[in-house]
Design a protein around this motif. Structure first.
Motif: not given
Length: 157
Positions: A19-25, A27-30, A87-92
């Protein structure tokens, strides 16, 4: 589908770390936004077929800016395309992860529900006089259906 049952646990510490890793993601994509269904439907979509079209349009606009109105922001178009491509590779990757988590959750939930059905059936079969009547009756409410008359009365009330 894998027929092997899933036998795993997710410790609270591991869950918190995920959950913290998801929160970090996040945070990195404000700049991420949340669209309504209506907004989603109204937007033109850029898929795989449109990517070449968009790239070609940027190339044409970059090489021939004189035909564009002054209000057209070519640099903003370039930034939008770059962000989309970034964003495309992140989305995939996130889509694949979502599918894995969803499939695993579905399979584990199915396993748990199948086990619960076995417990219910065993309790029903051997519960007479064993003090299980009340519990079996409570569990059986999961399968009870309202009659059509009761549904109609509820709907009109």
């Amino acid at each position: 589908m894998s027929t092997a049952p899933i036998s795993a646990t997710l410790a609270q510490k591991q869950r918190d770390e995920v959950l913290q890793a998801i929160a970090t993601i996040k945070e990195k994509l404000p700049f991420l936004i949340d669209l309504t269904n209506e907004e989603r439907k109204a937007l033109p979509k850029m898929g795989d077929k449109s990517r070449a079209f968009v790239s070609k349009a940027l190339e044409v606009a970059s090489q021939n800016p004189e035909f564009l109105p002054r209000s057209f922001d070519l640099e903003e178009m370039r930034k939008d395309i770059q962000l989309f491509e970034a964003l495309y590779p992140v989305l995939l990757s996130l889509s694949q992860l979502h599918e894995l988590v969803d499939d695993t959750s579905l399979a584990v939930g199915s396993e748990a529900y199948a086990a619960a059905l076995q417990v219910y059936n065993y309790a029903k079969a051997s519960g007479q006089g064993g003090g299980l009547e009340t519990v079996v009756e409570e569990m059986g409410q999961r399968f009870s259906r309202k009659s059509r008359k009761a549904k109609l009365e509820t709907a009109t009330a």
